[in-house]
Write an enzyme that holds these catalytic residues in place. Structure first.
Site, PDB file in Angstrom:
ATOM      1  N   CYS A  66     -10.374  -8.713 -10.597  1.00 26.18           N
ATOM      2  CA  CYS A  66     -10.482 -10.137 -10.268  1.00 26.18           C
ATOM      3  C   CYS A  66     -11.660 -10.780 -10.997  1.00 26.18           C
ATOM      4  O   CYS A  66     -12.771 -10.242 -11.002  1.00 26.18           O
ATOM      5  CB  CYS A  66     -10.657 -10.306  -8.764  1.00 26.18           C
ATOM      6  N   CYS A  72     -17.502 -13.704  -5.040  1.00 22.82           N
ATOM      7  CA  CYS A  72     -16.662 -13.831  -3.850  1.00 22.82           C
ATOM      8  C   CYS A  72     -17.031 -12.749  -2.841  1.00 22.82           C
ATOM      9  O   CYS A  72     -17.275 -11.598  -3.202  1.00 22.82           O
ATOM     10  CB  CYS A  72     -15.194 -13.710  -4.249  1.00 22.82           C
ATOM     11  N   CYS A  75     -14.523  -8.777  -1.755  1.00 23.39           N
ATOM     12  CA  CYS A  75     -14.358  -7.416  -2.290  1.00 23.39           C
ATOM     13  C   CYS A  75     -15.670  -6.843  -2.816  1.00 23.39           C
ATOM     14  O   CYS A  75     -15.914  -6.836  -4.019  1.00 23.39           O
ATOM     15  CB  CYS A  75     -13.328  -7.411  -3.420  1.00 23.39           C
ATOM     16  N   GLN A 262      -2.353  -6.374  11.751  1.00 23.67           N
ATOM     17  CA  GLN A 262      -3.136  -5.645  10.758  1.00 23.67           C
ATOM     18  C   GLN A 262      -2.867  -6.196   9.361  1.00 23.67           C
ATOM     19  O   GLN A 262      -1.718  -6.456   8.996  1.00 23.67           O
ATOM     20  CB  GLN A 262      -2.793  -4.159  10.803  1.00 23.67           C
ATOM     21  N   TYR A 288      -5.656  -3.047  25.320  1.00 25.60           N
ATOM     22  CA  TYR A 288      -5.891  -4.039  24.257  1.00 25.60           C
ATOM     23  C   TYR A 288      -4.660  -4.067  23.343  1.00 25.60           C
ATOM     24  O   TYR A 288      -4.751  -3.921  22.131  1.00 25.60           O
ATOM     25  CB  TYR A 288      -7.142  -3.709  23.429  1.00 25.60           C
ATOM     26  N   ASP A 350      -7.554   0.076  21.261  1.00 28.94           N
ATOM     27  CA  ASP A 350      -7.926  -0.600  20.007  1.00 28.94           C
ATOM     28  C   ASP A 350      -8.758  -1.822  20.394  1.00 28.94           C
ATOM     29  O   ASP A 350      -8.280  -2.956  20.344  1.00 28.94           O
ATOM     30  CB  ASP A 350      -6.660  -1.002  19.239  1.00 28.94           C
ATOM     31  N   CYS A 376     -12.260  -0.220  13.658  1.00 28.69           N
ATOM     32  CA  CYS A 376     -12.799  -0.466  12.322  1.00 28.69           C
ATOM     33  C   CYS A 376     -14.317  -0.617  12.381  1.00 28.69           C
ATOM     34  O   CYS A 376     -14.946  -0.985  11.394  1.00 28.69           O
ATOM     35  CB  CYS A 376     -12.159  -1.728  11.713  1.00 28.69           C
TER      36      CYS A 376
END
Length: 420
Positions: A66, A72, A75, A262, A288, A350, A376
């Site tokens: 990119c 940005c 990423c 997701q 959850y 979760d 996560c």
């Protein structure tokens, strides 16, 4: 001016430069890079490089795809070889939690995101600039989202020019249009467009909106009634289908503008399989439960599933997903901390990023034999385990699934088995 070699990474994936008695966190820098830091800023008690020069590249480096990489905020790790990303994710997870885990890479590392929220501001239309809350990178492409990004943004810019609607001013907190959210059903090929604005549209404006985004299968206009910088509003269905669909394996899910789903459709089946592999018995509690992502998948594989979720709209969507797939799963509204946990063989949890907290103590007291913890946020898992779950459970296994290529983030699935 500080100069040296990046030896390791911080827990959140920034390169660490140790120079004398100073430690500088360097974004977009990787172990093995030799760098010269030209300026720094202090943020949350850390020195962070604002400007640095790469003197000698690390062997871990790859050519980013990119053109916006390095500015940005989407990423942070796109300049790193993918196999090295996976190794470092496992190392960071083990450093934080003490758990060694197998890592499963994403089947696709480009075009994998099924949703993108493009901020619409006077400073530009695109994504947030890394480290600058008022900075916006005006995008021309987004290879992690879609090959169609240019077309989406072109339609938006032309629509704004024709209607005279004002982009949001981040400093003044004023304007008409704040976000454009685009969702793609990667396997079903369906597209949903949702404009998040601070004004209600006239009939003329709505007509132009539908014309410019006529390629979409579902079109929404969401009215935002607060000044918070997030892509949320009260959705008004404008045109096309009320919902789009995504198919993961042999399970189909409905998706609405307010649904959490997701973000990586291609890696999601790996995540679901990991959860299934750790689940045991016949009766599953899906705590959850959201829109039933895990619960419906497990029910499709023969488990009897009951889900609990505080968000009533998510519960409605979960029950619709169960009906769509013809499975034995029931979802109801409730707080995890107050759930009446009955005779279940496995509990799938979760939790939000803050973790289980009080719900962890409830699970310890109620005696579920097995917990499959999906997260996560490894720090939140560690706190939940050390403060609550370790009183009754041991870690039996763990799998990391890379839902977020080119970032330091990874989704963990941890198997906890009751002791004694």
């Amino acid at each position: 001016m500080l100069k040296g070699r990046i030896e390791t990474l911080s827990d959140d994936g920034l390169g660490l430069l140790h120079a004398g008695n100073k430690t500088v966190h360097v974004p977009f820098a990787y172990p093995g890079d030799s760098v010269r830091v030209k300026s720094t800023k202090r943020r949350f008690g850390r020195l962070i490089a604002r400007d640095f020069e790469l003197l000698e590249p690390s062997p871990l480096r790859a050519t980013p795809k990119c053109g916006h990489f390095g500015k940005c905020g989407g990423c942070l790790w796109q300049g790193m070889k993918y196999k090295e990303q996976l190794k470092l994710k496992a190392e960071l997870f083990e450093r934080i939690t003490g758990i060694s885990a197998e890592t499963r890479g994403s089947p696709r590392i480009w075009g994998f995101r099924n949703v993108s929220n493009f901020i619409v501001t006077t400073a530009g239309i695109g994504l947030k600039e890394y480290g600058n809350p008022l900075g916006v990178v005006g995008l021309s492409e987004c290879p992690v989202f879609s090959k169609r990004t240019r077309g989406y943004l072109r339609a938006l810019r032309t629509f704004l020019a024709e209607t005279g609607l004002r982009p949001w001013d981040l400093k003044r907190k004023a304007g008409d249009v704040h976000y454009l959210q685009v969702r793609e059903g990667k396997f079903m090929g369906e597209v949903m467009v949702n404009l998040i604005a601070h004004v209600r549209p006239s009939e003329e404006v709505l007509e132009a909106f539908v014309d410019y985004f006529s390629f979409a299968d579902s079109i929404y206009w969401s009215v935002k009634r607060d000044e918070r910088d997030d892509p949320r509003g009260e959705p008004l269905h404008v045109s096309g289908e009320e919902l789009i669909r995504e198919r993961i394996g042999n399970v189909t899910y409905f998706i609405h503008p307010n649904s959490f789903f997701q973000t990586n459709s291609y890696a999601l089946e790996l995540l679901l399989r990991a959860v299934e592999g750790f689940a045991d018995g016949e009766k599953v509690l899906d705590l959850y439960s959201g829109v039933g992502t895990f619960g419906v998948y497990l029910a499709k594989r023969g488990f009897s599933v009951e889900g609990i979720e505080v968000n009533s709209f998510a519960v409605e969507m979960a029950n619709r997903n169960a009906e769509l797939n013809g499975v034995s799963a029931t979802f109801r509204v409730g707080r995890a901390e107050e759930a009446r946990i009955g005779d279940y063989d496995t509990a799938i949890v979760d939790p939000p990023r803050r973790g289980l907290k009080e719900a962890g103590e409830l699970l310890v007291k109620r005696g579920v034999e097995r917990i499959v913890y999906v997260s996560c946020n490894p720090r939140a898992f560690k706190l939940d385990y050390e403060n609550h779950l370790a009183k009754a459970y041991r870690v039996e296994g763990a799998i990391l699934v890379d839902m977020f290529p080119h970032t330091p983030h990874v989704e963990a699935v941890v198997e906890l088995v009751r002791e004694g």
